[in-house]
Write an enzyme that holds these catalytic residues in place. Structure first.
Site, mmCIF file in Angstrom:
data_model
loop_
_atom_site.group_PDB
_atom_site.id
_atom_site.type_symbol
_atom_site.label_atom_id
_atom_site.label_comp_id
_atom_site.label_asym_id
_atom_site.label_seq_id
_atom_site.Cartn_x
_atom_site.Cartn_y
_atom_site.Cartn_z
ATOM 1 N N CYS A 6 21.135 14.805 32.001
ATOM 2 C CA CYS A 6 19.806 15.392 32.192
ATOM 3 C C CYS A 6 19.035 14.522 33.181
ATOM 4 O O CYS A 6 19.158 13.303 33.172
ATOM 5 C CB CYS A 6 19.063 15.451 30.855
ATOM 6 S SG CYS A 6 17.451 16.276 30.974
ATOM 7 N N CYS B 175 13.384 11.484 29.765
ATOM 8 C CA CYS B 175 12.522 11.189 28.605
ATOM 9 C C CYS B 175 13.026 9.885 27.979
ATOM 10 O O CYS B 175 14.222 9.738 27.723
ATOM 11 C CB CYS B 175 12.579 12.340 27.594
ATOM 12 S SG CYS B 175 12.070 13.905 28.327
ATOM 13 N N GLU C 86 28.016 18.279 24.655
ATOM 14 C CA GLU C 86 27.989 18.473 23.202
ATOM 15 C C GLU C 86 27.409 19.837 22.852
ATOM 16 O O GLU C 86 26.552 20.349 23.565
ATOM 17 C CB GLU C 86 27.044 17.458 22.554
ATOM 18 C CG GLU C 86 27.483 16.049 22.680
ATOM 19 C CD GLU C 86 26.534 15.126 21.933
ATOM 20 O OE1 GLU C 86 26.603 13.925 22.198
ATOM 21 O OE2 GLU C 86 25.731 15.598 21.102
ATOM 22 N N CYS D 101 15.469 9.692 24.795
ATOM 23 C CA CYS D 101 16.543 10.691 24.643
ATOM 24 C C CYS D 101 17.870 10.168 25.179
ATOM 25 O O CYS D 101 17.941 9.628 26.291
ATOM 26 C CB CYS D 101 16.141 11.979 25.372
ATOM 27 S SG CYS D 101 17.411 13.254 25.319
ATOM 28 N N CYS E 33 21.494 14.173 19.652
ATOM 29 C CA CYS E 33 22.218 14.853 20.710
ATOM 30 C C CYS E 33 22.404 13.930 21.913
ATOM 31 O O CYS E 33 21.489 13.253 22.328
ATOM 32 C CB CYS E 33 21.459 16.109 21.118
ATOM 33 S SG CYS E 33 22.541 17.313 21.816
ATOM 34 N N CYS F 167 23.523 25.449 18.820
ATOM 35 C CA CYS F 167 22.655 24.617 19.672
ATOM 36 C C CYS F 167 23.487 24.229 20.891
ATOM 37 O O CYS F 167 24.514 23.568 20.762
ATOM 38 C CB CYS F 167 22.204 23.382 18.889
ATOM 39 S SG CYS F 167 21.249 22.233 19.898
HETATM 40 N N1 SAH Z 1 15.218 19.354 28.048
HETATM 41 C C1 SAH Z 1 14.771 20.167 26.952
HETATM 42 C C2 SAH Z 1 15.795 20.232 25.825
HETATM 43 C C3 SAH Z 1 15.946 18.904 25.148
HETATM 44 S S1 SAH Z 1 16.543 18.799 23.538
HETATM 45 C C4 SAH Z 1 13.442 19.646 26.431
HETATM 46 O O1 SAH Z 1 12.985 18.617 26.901
HETATM 47 O O2 SAH Z 1 12.856 20.306 25.570
HETATM 48 C C5 SAH Z 1 15.380 19.507 22.458
HETATM 49 C C6 SAH Z 1 14.339 18.586 21.833
HETATM 50 O O3 SAH Z 1 14.879 17.421 21.215
HETATM 51 C C7 SAH Z 1 13.329 18.077 22.844
HETATM 52 O O4 SAH Z 1 12.040 18.252 22.318
HETATM 53 C C8 SAH Z 1 13.677 16.619 22.963
HETATM 54 O O5 SAH Z 1 12.593 15.872 23.404
HETATM 55 C C9 SAH Z 1 14.097 16.289 21.554
HETATM 56 N N2 SAH Z 1 14.878 15.042 21.416
HETATM 57 C C10 SAH Z 1 15.702 14.473 22.307
HETATM 58 N N3 SAH Z 1 16.217 13.311 21.816
HETATM 59 C C11 SAH Z 1 15.689 13.151 20.579
HETATM 60 C C12 SAH Z 1 15.812 12.150 19.577
HETATM 61 N N4 SAH Z 1 16.576 11.101 19.744
HETATM 62 N N5 SAH Z 1 15.114 12.322 18.437
HETATM 63 C C13 SAH Z 1 14.340 13.411 18.249
HETATM 64 N N6 SAH Z 1 14.180 14.383 19.153
HETATM 65 C C14 SAH Z 1 14.842 14.261 20.318
#
Ligand code: SAH
Length: 374
Positions: free
Chosen positions: A122, A126, A102, A129, A345, A115
């Site tokens: 990944c 987390c 995406e 996510c 995302c 973005c």
């Molecule tokens: N791997 C990287 C990029 C991830 S996306 C990282 O961990 O930073 C960027 C941000 O969006 C990260 O802080 C991630 O934790 C957050 N994120 C992911 N899914 C989310 C969700 N469902 N709601 C809010 N933030 C989210």
């Protein structure tokens, strides 16, 4: 002049951006063409929005024809395109090996932000996510990352350009640092997209050794670290890779990045109701970050289908912000963008892969893409 090949044949050809400038120069030399045409071809695609070799009117016709039987312009194909009333575009791309990623275009005042993803899936896991629910499949190539940028830019009206890049899509950017930096070099080139490092934000789960490597590159990228918790036990519950790193090493690496680059580091903190949004969490976070030249970016959780986490209430969000501000910290709350299009995302890709029809748009569906503003 017909430059198009039957689809099946064309689909097997290498994509130009993936071949790279050097690869294209080598191909030109091998076929007895001046290598300076390589730069011209790149400029046509990256800067001048060419979508076919026929568009490249200052190249010899014979070369255009030869290129068209040897390469594709894009290896990725847009298979899903959602657009919100606020100008947000969300694309799902099918890569040349059939995998999906995406990417999102955000439009806000005079900002045009891409973005982008850096991996298919990944590995960080987390818990909240959507991107990592099925683990990681592979790294994107530099060419695939540049294609995301070009395909997003091509959604803008002629004459408009991208102004910012946030590396906040799928994947852990620092786990694919070489390809990312190569792609950002193309983005930064004046013959490319002209987006300088100061307009690029790289968001990482927090890999200390890689943060130091990034700092040592001597580039002016903005760094955002996904902290999500003020203590190691809580962070490890939310971000499993924390067992290998721990918060102190991440903060040391963040300080190193600040010393080396002079750029203030952002700490991202996704607020999950009842888990890390309690008054005690805010107090601990204030204690942890007090005295640092840092910005805290609070991100109210965007709900993900099938996961048990919830957004914080407005009252707990306000109390959290107030507590940090009283402690003298700089706090921003991330705005929701593209809220009537598909979800956080990683979710749209999941829908495409599971062949579940996207929820009825354009009416309000679920929460928006998350990695949208800083
Ligand atoms: N791997 C990287 C990029 C991830 S996306 C990282 O961990 O930073 C960027 C941000 O969006 C990260 O802080 C991630 O934790 C957050 N994120 C992911 N899914 C989310 C969700 N469902 N709601 C809010 N933030 C989210």
């Amino acid at each position: 002049m017909t430059l198009a090949l039957p689809l099946t044949q064309e689909a097997k050809l290498p994509a130009i951006l993936d071949t790279g400038l050097d690869g294209l120069r080598a191909w030109l030399a091998e076929h007895n063409w001046p290598v300076l045409h390589a730069k011209q071809v790149f400029r046509w695609i990256v800067q001048k929005r060419a979508v076919s070799f026929a568009d490249m009117t200052d190249l010899p016709k014979a070369l255009r024809e030869r290129l068209a039987t040897s390469f594709r312009i894009f290896g990725s194909e847009i298979v899903e395109h959602q657009q919100a009333r606020d100008g947000t575009h969300k694309l799902v791309l099918r890569l040349s090996d059939g995998e999906h990623i995406e990417c999102v275009l955000l439009q806000e005042a005079d900002r045009r932000t891409a973005c982008i993803s850096t991996q298919v899936g990944c590995a960080m896991g987390c818990v909240f996510c959507a991107s990592g629910l099925n683990g990681v499949v592979r790294n994107l190539t530099a060419g695939e990352i540049v294609e995301e940028l070009v395909l997003l830019r091509n959604q803008l009206p002629p004459g408009e350009r991208l102004s910012h890049i946030v590396v906040m899509g799928m994947g852990e950017p620092l786990a694919n640092l070489d390809a990312l930096v190569a792609a950002l070099d193309v983005a930064g080139d004046k013959d490319g997209l002209g987006i300088g490092a100061r307009h690029v934000t790289i968001s990482t789960v927090g890999l200390p050794a890689k943060i130091r490597r990034l700092a040592d590159l001597g580039k002016q990228y903005h760094l955002a670290i996904s902290l999500h918790a003020p203590t190691d036990p809580l962070r490890t519950r939310i971000v499993p890779t924390n067992t290998k790193t721990g918060i102190p090493a991440i903060l040391e690496a963040a300080d190193y990045f600040f010393q080396k680059t002079g750029r203030q580091v952002t700490f991202e903190y996704v607020l999950l109701a009842g888990i890390n949004d309690r008054p005690g969490d805010a107090r601990e976070l204030a204690r942890l970050l007090r005295g640092r030249c840092a910005l805290i970016n609070l991100i109210p959780f965007n709900e993900v289908e099938g996961l048990p986490y919830r957004r914080p209430s407005d009252a707990s969000l306000r109390a959290f912000v107030d507590c940090l501000r009283r402690a003298g910290l700089i706090v921003k709350v991330r705005k929701r963008k593209g809220s009537e299009i598909d979800a956080a995302c990683g979710q749209l890709r999941r829908r495409v892969e599971q062949r579940v029809p996207p929820s009825a748009s354009p009416s309000e569906t679920s929460s928006p893409a998350h990695g949208l503003t800083r």
